[in-house]
Design an enzyme around this catalytic site. Structure first.
Site, short mmCIF file in Angstrom:
data_model
loop_
_atom_site.label_atom_id
_atom_site.label_comp_id
_atom_site.label_asym_id
_atom_site.label_seq_id
_atom_site.Cartn_x
_atom_site.Cartn_y
_atom_site.Cartn_z
N CYS A 2 0.84 -1.18 0.00
CA CYS A 2 0.00 0.00 0.00
C CYS A 2 0.88 1.24 0.00
CB CYS A 2 -0.95 0.09 1.19
SG CYS A 2 -2.16 -1.21 1.23
N ARG A 27 4.34 -0.44 -4.64
CA ARG A 27 3.88 -0.84 -3.31
C ARG A 27 2.54 -1.58 -3.35
NH1 ARG A 27 6.83 1.91 0.58
NH2 ARG A 27 5.29 1.39 2.17
N TRP A 77 -2.43 -2.89 -1.69
CA TRP A 77 -2.04 -4.29 -1.74
C TRP A 77 -2.93 -4.96 -0.69
CZ3 TRP A 77 -0.04 -8.12 1.49
CH2 TRP A 77 0.47 -9.26 0.83
N ASN A 103 -2.03 2.46 5.33
CA ASN A 103 -1.08 1.38 5.00
C ASN A 103 -0.78 0.66 6.30
OD1 ASN A 103 1.05 -0.21 4.08
ND2 ASN A 103 2.54 1.41 4.40
N GLY A 104 -0.96 -0.68 6.32
CA GLY A 104 -0.67 -1.43 7.54
C GLY A 104 -1.81 -2.36 7.88
N GLU A 486 17.80 -18.27 -6.10
CA GLU A 486 17.47 -16.91 -6.57
C GLU A 486 17.02 -16.94 -8.04
OE1 GLU A 486 16.79 -14.19 -5.32
OE2 GLU A 486 17.10 -12.72 -6.89
N LYS A 490 13.40 -15.61 -9.21
CA LYS A 490 13.23 -14.56 -10.22
C LYS A 490 12.28 -15.03 -11.31
CE LYS A 490 14.33 -11.94 -8.63
NZ LYS A 490 14.87 -11.27 -7.48
N GLU A 493 8.56 -15.46 -9.96
CA GLU A 493 7.81 -14.28 -9.53
C GLU A 493 7.43 -13.37 -10.69
OE1 GLU A 493 9.72 -11.41 -6.93
OE2 GLU A 493 11.67 -11.84 -7.80
N HIS A 509 17.24 -37.47 -4.31
CA HIS A 509 16.46 -37.88 -3.13
C HIS A 509 14.99 -37.53 -3.27
CE1 HIS A 509 20.14 -39.00 -1.12
NE2 HIS A 509 20.68 -37.85 -1.47
N LYS A 609 6.62 -4.36 -3.50
CA LYS A 609 8.06 -4.31 -3.26
C LYS A 609 8.40 -4.20 -1.79
CE LYS A 609 12.26 -2.85 -5.22
NZ LYS A 609 12.60 -4.22 -5.57
#
Ligand code: F6R
Length: 614
Positions: A2, A27, A77, A103-104, A486, A490, A493, A509, A609
């Site tokens: 947000c 955001r 968000w 926001n929160g 990583e 990448k 996402e 395994h 982000k």
């Protein structure tokens, strides 16, 4: 997670708010909205989905609405309640006079909501935010002052919240509140601003006031007063905003992600110029004395999330190898809820690009309470993590706009290599000539990164060939296990392709059962490593299951081996530094695949982000 903005001044308020929200889109992009003071009444305009939809809504009304200079805005968000129009901010009080963006997460919203419903308040959304609106409104009706009502209300709220609040009866002000969620006030000439983050204010405000937790700002056109939650005035310093609009532009690239990938050589060059100006002298880490940092320390814990956690995994390998000190790595969200051995003899390194990741902040606060010494690595020297730390090592990567972390990861790696070298130098855990040779090798990294970037055509070809696959495996060993994780992160996402990273030795395994001709496997092969031959054997095992192999390696001869479909070449370097190089083709592979698939590369679905909720 947000983004909120506020503006009070003589300029076209919706333009200022929309422009600010555009620069905060990283955001969240579930919905967007603004509340505008229209000559004495508050108009709210909202749209589901991306900010562009709000532009369309506003375009339809702009001709007939004339707005004076006061307003607040939001991009969402979703946490409580789906990504719907009803849940979009701003939310209004039942009488329509008060508007608020948030926001929160308000943790005690259910109890408060029940009390407010009993008082006759109607709720029109599933959000926790609406509780704050009605609570402030209820207090306002009792005390008749917005400031007093906000102070009374915030003292009843639990959780994390940054708010912008405006009231029709008090059009001379916006109230900004901060508790465990970032918020800044921007100062201009005859106008003032509020925002979750600096990009919203670039090119607009001249100075910034950073609010701390449990503070509110009463923002007027020509005056800003900051108070604590007891109503006492706090004196705050305004700092210059030096960032140029250029820093947050795409500079001709199709996406921010591609621009940020291409910035990596210069960022690393900049770090090295600052911290390793002379190989014959100790590493310089802006104000951090490695002997003081490690005095009395017996172990290191590194805490981070996501991509930063992968940088932490590289750092464990590097610090244990170079500094001979035990290092453990914890995902912040796990650290918070499990028993740990953190004490005064522990150095805790917190890594966070944004410096606002709620899990990382909570974990560091716990570690500090347990007596640990805290070193924070962050790209945002103005962020909350700085206030949780005894020492800070800035990443110096510049603002990262694309939601997927790229340049900040490389900057984290380089900062961690230099940190490890500095500790090794101070503790004499390596012979001086070995340290010298490591330093010399590090200085060659920027040119090697440039070499990879200038040969990206091959990576584009590879991406074209593999864009239609639905699943990928990434495998590596040792220090590059983090590179495999990583690389997979990448890809998944930004392209939404299922991709998983494994230690190559673990494949047999279980995960090997996944392999067939529909499952490409990306393998990292670094010669000189003690596991190089083992990696080759693992590749044979993969090939035997008909999976197509993509190698990332400096060994050109691999191209002669039938088992490799594609070899993405990187320059030679010592294994310990190879994650810096391996990472670039993996970033580009993910980028080009996602772009081929037409994904929104810079704003992948469901992500934001800055993850400011736990
Ligand atoms: C992935 C990504 C995330 C972040 C994670 C931590 O590309 O960007 O996984 O790395 O959310 O963020 P910071 O480093 O800001 O704490």
């Amino acid at each position: 997670m947000c983004g909120i903005v506020g503006y009070i001044g003589n300029n076209a308020v919706e333009e200022v708010l929309l422009d600010g929200l555009k620069n905060l889109e990283y955001r969240g992009y579930d919905s967007a909205g603004v509340a505008l003071n229209d000559n004495g009444s508050i108009d709210v305009f909202r749209a589901e989905g991306k900010l562009n939809n709000l532009y369309d809504v506003l375009a339809g009304v702009r001709a007939r609405v004339h707005h004076s200079g006061q307003g607040i805005g939001h991009i969402r968000w979703a946490t409580h309640g789906g990504a719907t129009l009803d849940n979009a901010h701003p939310h209004k009080s039942n009488d329509g006079k008060l508007a608020l963006v948030h926001n929160g997460i308000i943790e005690n919203f259910e109890t408060l909501k029940a009390q407010l419903q009993q008082k006759g308040y109607h709720f029109f959304s599933q959000t926790d935010t609406e509780t704050a609106v009605h609570l402030i409104d209820d207090e306002y009706k009792q005390c008749g002052s917005l400031e007093a009502a906000v102070i009374r209300a915030v003292n009843q709220l639990k959780g994390a919240f940054a708010f912008c609040i405006m009231h029709q009866n008090e059009p001379d002000k916006i109230i900004a509140v901060r508790k465990n969620a970032p918020l800044i006030v921007g100062l201009g000439h005859d106008e003032n601003f509020i925002a979750s983050d600096i990009p919203a204010l670039v090119g607009k405000a001249e100075k910034i006031i950073y609010l701390d937790d449990n503070e509110l700002a009463i923002v007027r056109q020509n005056d800003v007063t900051v108070k604590n939650f007891n109503g006492q005035v706090i004196s705050k310093r305004a700092e210059p905003l030096s960032l140029e609009p250029e820093a947050i532009s795409k500079r001709g690239y199709k996406h921010f992600m591609l621009k940020e990938i291409n910035e990596q050589p210069d960022i690393i060059r900049g770090q090295l110029a600052l911290r390793l100006p002379d190989v014959n002298r100790p590493v310089v880490l802006e104000g951090i004395n490695p002997a003081v940092l490690t005095a009395g320390i017996r172990r290191v814990e590194i805490i981070a999330c996501g991509t930063s956690l992968h940088a932490a995994a590289v750092a464990r390998y590097v610090m244990e190898s170079l500094c001979r000190i035990p290092v453990s790595v914890e995902a912040a969200s796990e650290y918070i809820y499990q028993p740990h051995l953190t004490d005064a003899q522990t150095l805790v390194v917190g890594i966070s690009q944004s410096g606002e990741t709620a899990d990382t902040l909570t974990a560091l606060k716990q570690a500090r309470a347990a007596g640990a010494r805290i070193l924070a690595l962050t790209n945002r020297e103005d962020s909350s993590i700085v206030r949780c730390a005894d020492m800070v090592l800035p990443l110096k990567a510049g603002i990262e706009v694309s939601v997927a972390a790229t340049k900040s990861y490389t900057a984290q790696l380089m900062s961690l290599y230099l940190l490890a070298l500095s500790i090794a130098e101070a503790g004499k855990t390596l012979p001086a000539e070995e340290i010298l040779s490591l330093k010399r090798e590090l200085l060659q990294i920027p040119a090697k990164l440039e070499e990879i970037l200038s040969n990206s055509g091959e990576i584009q070809q590879c991406a074209l060939k593999f864009s239609s696959f639905k699943n990928f495996v990434f495998m590596a060993r040792g220090v590059n296990l983090a590179s495999a994780l990583e690389g997979a992160l990448k890809l998944k996402e930004i392209s939404y392709i299922n991709a998983n990273g494994y230690a190559a030795g673990e494949l047999k395994h279980g995960p090997i059962a996944l392999l067939d001709e529909h499952m490409p496997v990306v393998a990292v092969l670094i010669p000189g490593s003690q596991t190089y031959d083992k990696m080759l054997s693992n590749c044979e095992e993969v090939y035997a299951r008909k999976a197509r192999l993509i190698a990332v390696s400096p060994v050109e001869d691999l191209r002669q081996k039938a088992m490799f479909d594609t070899v993405l070449l990187i320059p030679h370097c010592r294994e310990i530094f190879s994650p810096l190089l391996v990472n670039i083709p993996l970033q580009l592979l993910a980028y080009y695949i996602a772009d081929n698939l037409g994904r929104e590369v810079d704003q992948p679905r469901n992500l934001a982000k800055s993850v400011t909720v736990e």
